[in-house]
Design an enzyme around this catalytic site. Sequence first.
Site, short mmCIF file in Angstrom:
data_model
loop_
_atom_site.label_atom_id
_atom_site.label_comp_id
_atom_site.label_asym_id
_atom_site.label_seq_id
_atom_site.Cartn_x
_atom_site.Cartn_y
_atom_site.Cartn_z
N HIS A 172 0.83 -1.21 0.00
CA HIS A 172 0.00 0.00 0.00
C HIS A 172 0.87 1.27 0.00
CE1 HIS A 172 -3.64 2.36 1.28
NE2 HIS A 172 -2.69 3.15 1.74
N GLU A 173 1.76 1.34 0.98
CA GLU A 173 2.61 2.53 1.08
C GLU A 173 3.51 2.65 -0.15
OE1 GLU A 173 1.74 4.71 3.05
OE2 GLU A 173 0.47 3.41 4.26
N HIS B 174 1.67 4.35 -2.91
CA HIS B 174 1.77 5.81 -2.77
C HIS B 174 3.14 6.28 -3.26
CE1 HIS B 174 -1.89 6.69 -0.63
NE2 HIS B 174 -1.59 5.95 0.42
N HIS C 223 3.41 6.59 -6.91
CA HIS C 223 2.70 7.79 -7.34
C HIS C 223 3.63 9.01 -7.24
CE1 HIS C 223 -1.53 9.93 -7.04
NE2 HIS C 223 -1.00 10.06 -8.23
ZN LIG Z 1 -2.83 5.25 1.99
#
Ligand SMILES: [Zn+2]
Length: 677
Positions: free
Chosen positions: A466-467, A470, A473
């Site tokens: 998940h991290e 990010h 991104h």
């Molecule tokens: Zn998040």
Amino acid sequence: MIKGNPLLEPFDTAPFMKIKTEHYKPAIEEAIKEAKEDIRKITASNEPPTFENTVEALEFAGEQLDRITSIFFNINSAETNDEIQKLAQEISPVLTDFKNDIIQDPELFRKVKEVYKQKDSLNLNVEQSTLLDKKYKMFKRNGANLDPEKKQELRDLDKKLAALSLNFGENVLAETNKYELHITREEDLDGLPKGVRTAARMLAKEKNKEGWIFNLHYPSYIPFMKYAKNRELRKELAIAFGAKGFHGDKLDNRENVLQIVKLRHKKANLLGYPTYAHFKLEERMAETPEKVNSFMEELLDKAKPAAENEFKELEDFAKDLDKLDQLQKWDAAYYSEKLKQKLFDLDDEQLKPYFELNNVINGVFIVAEKLYGLKFKQVFEVEVYHPEVTTYLVTDENDNEIALFYADFHPREGKRGGAWMTSYKSQYHQHDKNERPHISIVCNFTKPTDEEPSLLTFNEVTTLFHEFGHALHGMLANTIYPSISGTNVFWDFVELPSQVLENWCYEKDALKLFAKHYETGEVIPDELIEKIKDSATFHEGMATLRQLSFGMLDMSWHSKDPSGITDVKAHEDKVFEPTQLFPEVKENCMSTSFSHIFQGGYAAGYYSYKWAEVLDADAFEFFTENGIFDRETAKKFRDTILSQGGTEHPLTLYKRFRGKEAAPEALLRRAGLLPKK
Ligand SMILES: [Zn+2]
């Protein structure tokens, strides 16, 4: 210029080793002076205002200040102490003042407004046009059209709000660090796996105590709730966890909560919005509180019957097993785990050997390489703020530098709980140069012990993905302007890249690449992968209700006039009613430690986790249709979403990727609440 201050000398990577706490304040003061000078040049110019000499110049004003403050606040989250916390209390209002000076500069606003009025005749490209809108709105939303008296009122409100949020967070951290459960009788550890016991023994050792210590940090708290057979101790720890900021002492956050929501409402009214949620949602994909509320109601309708069935099943199971009369909150994780084991014969301890931290890190790197052609090389010459931080140089297939990546994995006293991605430098273009970003992820994963390396639970594996989503991104950003680069997108869009990447953790083709037993090197067997997939939607109905309860609590504080609310706990109980399955716990209060909405930026935005799940499930269905490592699909995702930041409305970006808007069905299918395709 102040001599000998590393923050005021030119630097590319953050000069962590040279920075001392006393450097921050003078550096920030000096950088504010420089930023003010940049702004003065814009306003003092006799040239007619243009996009370049006004909007673009404003975008790049105070670059150094951004660098310094991002270092300071990142450190205050990841490696803080009393001194730094005290400094944050001093610095925050200074920065708020500076920000308000810009936003309430009438001459600057006049010039921006003049450019804004000519927008249609300026021949701006999409990104420039978005930047202009954003800058104009920044003034408008911050009261530039208000009369002087109301402007002052707004400044006072913002200052008070900043101080209240900071104090809220400090109270939560102090409460978390203050509590410990000290166990001296070995039989009280019944049910706990070996690794958990060892970690607890080490914690006790650090404090020169006999026995074992458990605390309210997740790596200690979660396994205890899941495995400890001693129900009284589970109750004690759970109540301590849920009572943060709710003890009626000087760390109590109730008054902070009431003050924060009232001042936020006042602020929204002052700016011409009916509520704080209306104000926030103007710049979100979801647009209005009505849309958010009906989105959550629809999901609640679909998830509630499943949740109730799951609860009933769990209750019966606990009754059969231990003759439990009434299932309580502190029983949930424990019996869920037992039932899950019975149904799937799968527990975290079975999986953990396949998820040694370094293997998992390599795993995300391989996935990023297969999708986007990225390569990660550990580097040692970059300065770090703690020896546990690892740094990597990220390059593409042609060895071009893409980003610098910092990873900080284990809990420490001065680190706040949870996991997050942040940056020390944004990506942007300037003077014909594509400045590459410095991205960081910070987590609180189980530490290696004397006997075992760091073995992650499956939940920690998905957290890392998940991290890292990010981080991608941020790393793959490719825009001109820093303020709309990378993760600088609408709040309810920011979780798409992170959540979509979690999907790879459930795929055989991905897991086989990195999930290898840390002792034998054996690749995770198919049978275990099947079980991971089958159990992934276990208790999904209850989990959905829990998420919705947080989202609804958030909206309840922000989408109505809160002036009638005097009792935080009573308000909360009422809001939780439609989503509540367990008996309520009178000693506990969620709001008083709900840092997401009272300290972080998720106010009127907690729904965005579910909102983004709709997007991520829909996006991942596109990947599965074409193959999860299909380079064309990945390229499309990179070109239309990851590299674009906030250069266009998220709906436009998403439709360009998917060919259509996201529909909730993909999420419901994945959650097992609708039949699979
Ligand atoms: Zn998040």
